[in-house]
Design a protein around this motif. Structure first.
Motif, PDB file in Angstrom:
ATOM      1  N   ALA A  87       2.019  -1.953 -15.693  1.00 35.45           N
ATOM      2  CA  ALA A  87       0.705  -1.955 -16.248  1.00 35.45           C
ATOM      3  C   ALA A  87      -0.511  -2.454 -15.351  1.00 35.45           C
ATOM      4  CB  ALA A  87       0.751  -2.414 -17.636  1.00 35.45           C
ATOM      5  N   GLU A  88      -0.241  -3.414 -14.825  1.00 37.20           N
ATOM      6  CA  GLU A  88      -1.352  -3.936 -14.026  1.00 37.20           C
ATOM      7  C   GLU A  88      -1.385  -3.222 -12.554  1.00 37.20           C
ATOM      8  OE1 GLU A  88      -2.664  -8.426 -11.852  1.00 37.20           O
ATOM      9  OE2 GLU A  88      -0.452  -7.938 -11.982  1.00 37.20           O
ATOM     10  N   LEU A  89      -0.454  -2.872 -12.088  1.00 33.02           N
ATOM     11  CA  LEU A  89      -0.550  -1.988 -10.658  1.00 33.02           C
ATOM     12  C   LEU A  89      -1.140  -0.704 -11.092  1.00 33.02           C
ATOM     13  CD1 LEU A  89       2.645  -2.781  -8.809  1.00 33.02           C
ATOM     14  CD2 LEU A  89       0.326  -3.278  -8.109  1.00 33.02           C
ATOM     15  N   GLY A  90      -0.592  -0.165 -12.166  1.00 33.61           N
ATOM     16  CA  GLY A  90      -1.094   1.312 -12.907  1.00 33.61           C
ATOM     17  C   GLY A  90      -2.360   1.399 -13.224  1.00 33.61           C
ATOM     18  N   ALA A  91      -3.060   0.109 -13.491  1.00 33.20           N
ATOM     19  CA  ALA A  91      -4.657   0.315 -13.791  1.00 33.20           C
ATOM     20  C   ALA A  91      -5.400   0.165 -12.453  1.00 33.20           C
ATOM     21  CB  ALA A  91      -4.890  -1.020 -14.743  1.00 33.20           C
ATOM     22  N   LEU A  92      -4.592  -0.081 -11.602  1.00 36.72           N
ATOM     23  CA  LEU A  92      -5.250  -0.262 -10.180  1.00 36.72           C
ATOM     24  C   LEU A  92      -5.050   1.090  -9.301  1.00 36.72           C
ATOM     25  CD1 LEU A  92      -4.349  -3.730  -9.335  1.00 36.72           C
ATOM     26  CD2 LEU A  92      -6.721  -2.912  -9.295  1.00 36.72           C
ATOM     27  N   VAL A  93      -4.320   2.193 -10.046  1.00 37.16           N
ATOM     28  CA  VAL A  93      -4.129   3.500  -9.414  1.00 37.16           C
ATOM     29  C   VAL A  93      -5.373   4.156  -9.108  1.00 37.16           C
ATOM     30  CG1 VAL A  93      -3.102   5.643  -9.606  1.00 37.16           C
ATOM     31  CG2 VAL A  93      -1.679   3.583  -9.920  1.00 37.16           C
ATOM     32  N   GLU A  94      -6.083   4.278  -9.995  1.00 38.54           N
ATOM     33  CA  GLU A  94      -7.602   5.212 -10.030  1.00 38.54           C
ATOM     34  C   GLU A  94      -8.324   4.408  -8.931  1.00 38.54           C
ATOM     35  OE1 GLU A  94     -11.248   6.856 -10.474  1.00 38.54           O
ATOM     36  OE2 GLU A  94     -10.880   4.644 -10.947  1.00 38.54           O
ATOM     37  N   PRO A  95      -8.792   3.230  -8.950  1.00 36.34           N
ATOM     38  CA  PRO A  95      -9.655   2.605  -7.575  1.00 36.34           C
ATOM     39  C   PRO A  95      -8.896   2.773  -6.414  1.00 36.34           C
ATOM     40  CG  PRO A  95      -8.945   1.154  -9.144  1.00 36.34           C
ATOM     41  CD  PRO A  95      -8.415   2.114  -9.650  1.00 36.34           C
ATOM     42  N   GLY A  96      -7.568   2.677  -6.436  1.00 40.36           N
ATOM     43  CA  GLY A  96      -6.787   3.006  -5.244  1.00 40.36           C
ATOM     44  C   GLY A  96      -6.798   4.121  -4.733  1.00 40.36           C
ATOM     45  N   ALA A  97      -6.785   5.244  -5.728  1.00 40.89           N
ATOM     46  CA  ALA A  97      -6.742   6.391  -5.217  1.00 40.89           C
ATOM     47  C   ALA A  97      -8.014   6.991  -4.570  1.00 40.89           C
ATOM     48  CB  ALA A  97      -6.528   7.556  -6.331  1.00 40.89           C
ATOM     49  N   ASN A  98      -9.100   6.507  -5.021  1.00 38.51           N
ATOM     50  CA  ASN A  98     -10.475   6.366  -4.396  1.00 38.51           C
ATOM     51  C   ASN A  98     -10.281   6.027  -2.888  1.00 38.51           C
ATOM     52  OD1 ASN A  98     -13.143   7.152  -5.930  1.00 38.51           O
ATOM     53  ND2 ASN A  98     -11.511   6.177  -7.477  1.00 38.51           N
ATOM     54  N   ALA A  99      -9.618   4.862  -2.695  1.00 42.70           N
ATOM     55  CA  ALA A  99      -9.584   4.348  -1.352  1.00 42.70           C
ATOM     56  C   ALA A  99      -8.636   5.225  -0.593  1.00 42.70           C
ATOM     57  CB  ALA A  99      -8.915   2.897  -1.427  1.00 42.70           C
ATOM     58  N   VAL A 100      -7.481   5.692  -1.135  1.00 43.05           N
ATOM     59  CA  VAL A 100      -6.562   6.591  -0.653  1.00 43.05           C
ATOM     60  C   VAL A 100      -7.513   7.760   0.209  1.00 43.05           C
ATOM     61  CG1 VAL A 100      -4.585   8.569  -0.530  1.00 43.05           C
ATOM     62  CG2 VAL A 100      -4.402   6.128  -1.534  1.00 43.05           C
ATOM     63  N   ARG A 101      -8.406   8.338  -0.596  1.00 38.52           N
ATOM     64  CA  ARG A 101      -9.065   9.606  -0.118  1.00 38.52           C
ATOM     65  C   ARG A 101      -9.995   9.061   0.947  1.00 38.52           C
ATOM     66  NH1 ARG A 101     -12.365  12.919  -3.735  1.00 38.52           N
ATOM     67  NH2 ARG A 101     -12.052  14.179  -2.174  1.00 38.52           N
ATOM     68  N   ALA A 102     -10.865   7.873   0.875  1.00 39.67           N
ATOM     69  CA  ALA A 102     -11.540   7.237   1.735  1.00 39.67           C
ATOM     70  C   ALA A 102     -10.890   7.282   3.046  1.00 39.67           C
ATOM     71  CB  ALA A 102     -12.308   6.279   1.300  1.00 39.67           C
ATOM     72  N   VAL A 103      -9.626   6.622   3.105  1.00 35.11           N
ATOM     73  CA  VAL A 103      -9.198   6.170   4.273  1.00 35.11           C
ATOM     74  C   VAL A 103      -8.565   7.361   4.977  1.00 35.11           C
ATOM     75  CG1 VAL A 103      -6.844   5.095   5.293  1.00 35.11           C
ATOM     76  CG2 VAL A 103      -8.383   4.168   3.480  1.00 35.11           C
ATOM     77  N   ARG A 104      -8.022   8.336   4.214  1.00 32.18           N
ATOM     78  CA  ARG A 104      -7.681   9.813   4.822  1.00 32.18           C
ATOM     79  C   ARG A 104      -8.519  10.439   5.590  1.00 32.18           C
ATOM     80  NH1 ARG A 104      -4.747  12.479  -0.692  1.00 32.18           N
ATOM     81  NH2 ARG A 104      -2.582  11.209  -0.442  1.00 32.18           N
ATOM     82  N   ALA A 105      -9.955  10.306   5.012  1.00 29.83           N
ATOM     83  CA  ALA A 105     -11.110  10.920   5.668  1.00 29.83           C
ATOM     84  C   ALA A 105     -11.450  10.280   6.808  1.00 29.83           C
ATOM     85  CB  ALA A 105     -12.155  11.075   4.572  1.00 29.83           C
ATOM     86  N   ALA A 106     -11.307   9.005   6.812  1.00 31.50           N
ATOM     87  CA  ALA A 106     -11.690   8.144   8.025  1.00 31.50           C
ATOM     88  C   ALA A 106     -10.731   8.301   9.341  1.00 31.50           C
ATOM     89  CB  ALA A 106     -11.727   6.727   7.656  1.00 31.50           C
ATOM     90  N   LEU A 107      -9.412   8.633   8.935  1.00 33.30           N
ATOM     91  CA  LEU A 107      -8.450   8.562   9.867  1.00 33.30           C
ATOM     92  C   LEU A 107      -8.568  10.090  10.967  1.00 33.30           C
ATOM     93  CD1 LEU A 107      -5.202   7.361   8.188  1.00 33.30           C
ATOM     94  CD2 LEU A 107      -6.925   6.181   9.645  1.00 33.30           C
ATOM     95  N   PRO A 108      -8.064  10.209  12.189  1.00 29.65           N
ATOM     96  CA  PRO A 108      -7.367   8.964  12.672  1.00 29.65           C
ATOM     97  C   PRO A 108      -8.338   7.911  13.241  1.00 29.65           C
ATOM     98  CG  PRO A 108      -7.640  10.850  14.067  1.00 29.65           C
ATOM     99  CD  PRO A 108      -8.421  11.353  12.990  1.00 29.65           C
ATOM    100  N   ALA A 109      -7.926   6.695  13.430  1.00 35.75           N
ATOM    101  CA  ALA A 109      -8.878   5.579  13.706  1.00 35.75           C
ATOM    102  C   ALA A 109      -8.079   4.488  14.121  1.00 35.75           C
ATOM    103  CB  ALA A 109      -9.990   5.110  12.714  1.00 35.75           C
TER     104      ALA A 109
ATOM    105  N   GLY B 208     -13.785  -1.401  -1.478  1.00 35.13           N
ATOM    106  CA  GLY B 208     -13.833  -1.807  -0.014  1.00 35.13           C
ATOM    107  C   GLY B 208     -12.439  -2.663   0.319  1.00 35.13           C
ATOM    108  N   LEU B 209     -12.313  -3.202  -0.281  1.00 30.08           N
ATOM    109  CA  LEU B 209     -10.846  -4.193  -0.317  1.00 30.08           C
ATOM    110  C   LEU B 209      -9.500  -3.362  -0.472  1.00 30.08           C
ATOM    111  CD1 LEU B 209     -11.975  -7.509  -2.183  1.00 30.08           C
ATOM    112  CD2 LEU B 209     -11.832  -7.108   0.469  1.00 30.08           C
ATOM    113  N   LEU B 210      -9.763  -2.482  -1.280  1.00 34.97           N
ATOM    114  CA  LEU B 210      -8.635  -1.307  -1.239  1.00 34.97           C
ATOM    115  C   LEU B 210      -8.641  -0.706  -0.053  1.00 34.97           C
ATOM    116  CD1 LEU B 210      -8.829  -0.465  -4.915  1.00 34.97           C
ATOM    117  CD2 LEU B 210      -6.774  -1.576  -3.819  1.00 34.97           C
ATOM    118  N   CYS B 211      -9.755  -0.074   0.351  1.00 32.80           N
ATOM    119  CA  CYS B 211      -9.806   0.696   1.428  1.00 32.80           C
ATOM    120  C   CYS B 211      -9.293   0.078   2.601  1.00 32.80           C
ATOM    121  CB  CYS B 211     -11.272   1.220   1.965  1.00 32.80           C
ATOM    122  SG  CYS B 211     -11.988   2.445   1.012  1.00 32.80           S
ATOM    123  N   ALA B 212      -9.374  -1.121   3.002  1.00 33.28           N
ATOM    124  CA  ALA B 212      -8.976  -1.976   4.003  1.00 33.28           C
ATOM    125  C   ALA B 212      -7.526  -2.199   3.721  1.00 33.28           C
ATOM    126  CB  ALA B 212      -9.629  -3.596   3.928  1.00 33.28           C
ATOM    127  N   LEU B 213      -6.987  -2.381   2.478  1.00 33.46           N
ATOM    128  CA  LEU B 213      -5.749  -2.536   2.268  1.00 33.46           C
ATOM    129  C   LEU B 213      -4.796  -1.528   2.906  1.00 33.46           C
ATOM    130  CD1 LEU B 213      -5.610  -4.529  -1.106  1.00 33.46           C
ATOM    131  CD2 LEU B 213      -4.970  -5.358   1.255  1.00 33.46           C
TER     132      LEU B 213
END
Length: 341
Positions: free
Chosen positions: A151-173, A185-190
């Motif tokens: 459940a703890e990780l599950g509640a971090l999926v939605e903000p993590g998904a925002n980071a996934v999309r941001a990182v996809r948009a930043a690649l390749p880098a 920002g930290l999730l994007c970094a991870l």
């Protein structure tokens, strides 16, 4: 309290909220009811509490409000037309609930539907800061049991998904600068580090920078930032001056990703975009990134648990939204809520 009611956190007006009993949700056609185990609170929720959130001024949201859109729980009931095997599964889900009929929805862009509901945010769909939550089954994502995404990780999926999309948009880098060392920002970094990218963070407060460094990332103030070539810059801040700063810092031909939202207009000189041949991408919501976040958590490639400072009950949510944090929580940015407490 019987099954006919749920406990819910309700914002009655700016700075005014209470935990009250509300009618228990009954699953309609195509819907499930989820018993909420964890719900995160974020800056959007704080803006609803303060009265600053834009939707309150456009009429897309009105008080009283039931907030909460970063959640995980177990399906306890399903509509008559829904596969009964959903019951008992641990799930999370998309915040954006499109109409399902318009061109955007049919084209897979339901998060941009003009008539969309947003769980706990837009057009009155009740949020997950409650013991139970109604959700369309089409928005659900099952959380793996083996390896487990709890459940703890599950509640971090939605903000993590925002980071996934941001990182996809930043690649390749090869080298990425993330502006704003908050949760997103930290999730994007991870997530970027999991792709083999060299990640730096730009921030303001000593505590947030120190926390970013504790995760293994170089973190700098504006005065300290080294003159390195950044192939991409993600702006995950809420400062109106920083989108233009991101464009100034990115290498010519690079990519700037805008996921933070300032409280007032951000000014970017389009001549800078043209003369540097910059690709600028805006990211709204984690829609499209949920499965990717779940996969990364399940595999262990990304571990967001250190970002959670504490888990509290519904009675403490108002203090959290008002910015009142206990000293023992430290500098981790995310607070979770267990509505059953």
């Amino acid at each position: 309290m019987g099954n006919a009611t749920v406990r819910a956190f309700v914002i009655a007006g700016p700075g005014r909220a209470e935990v009250r009993d509300a009618p228990a949700p009954v699953p309609g056609p195509g819907e499930a009811v989820v018993d909420v185990e964890r719900c995160g609170v974020c800056g959007t929720d704080a803006e609803f509490f303060s009265g600053e959130m834009t939707y309150l001024h456009t009429g897309e949201a009105v008080y009283p409000m039931r907030i909460g859109h970063e959640w995980a729980g177990v399906v306890s009931a399903a509509g008559s037309d829904v596969d009964g095997s959903w019951v008992g599964r641990r799930v999370t889900g998309d915040t954006m609930l499109g109409c399902g009929r318009c061109t955007r929805c049919v084209g897979g862009r339901q998060h941009l539907c003009a008539e969309r509901h947003e769980i706990g945010i837009r057009r009155g769909w009740p949020g997950a800061l409650a013991t139970r939550l109604p959700v369309p089954v089409r928005a659900l994502h099952e959380l793996p049991v083996d390896p487990p995404v709890d459940a703890e990780l599950g509640a971090l999926v939605e903000p993590g998904a925002n980071a996934v999309r941001a990182v996809r948009a930043a690649l390749p880098a090869e080298r990425l600068l993330v502006v704003g060392p908050g949760t997103i920002g930290l999730l994007c970094a991870l997530f970027a580090a999991a792709e083999g990218v060299e990640v730096h963070l730009l921030g303001l407060t000593p505590s947030s920078l120190e926390f970013a460094r504790s995760l293994g990332f170089p973190a700098w103030t504006a005065a300290e930032l080294p003159a390195l070539p950044f192939d991409a810059v993600i702006d995950a801040s809420n400062a109106p001056s920083l989108p233009a700063r991101a464009v100034a810092l990115v290498e010519p031909g690079g990519r700037v990703v805008l996921i933070g939202i300032a409280g007032e207009p951000s000014v970017v000189d389009s001549r800078s975009l043209v003369l540097k041949d910059v690709t600028a991408v805006g990211v709204l919501s984690g829609s499209g990134g949920l499965a990717g976040a779940i996969e990364r958590y399940a595999s262990g490639a990304v571990d967001p648990r250190p970002l959670v400072a504490a888990t509290v009950g519904l009675d403490e949510v108002a203090d959290v939204l008002a910015g009142r944090r206990r000293p023992e929580w430290g500098a981790a940015p995310k607070i979770h809520v267990d509505p059953r407490r």
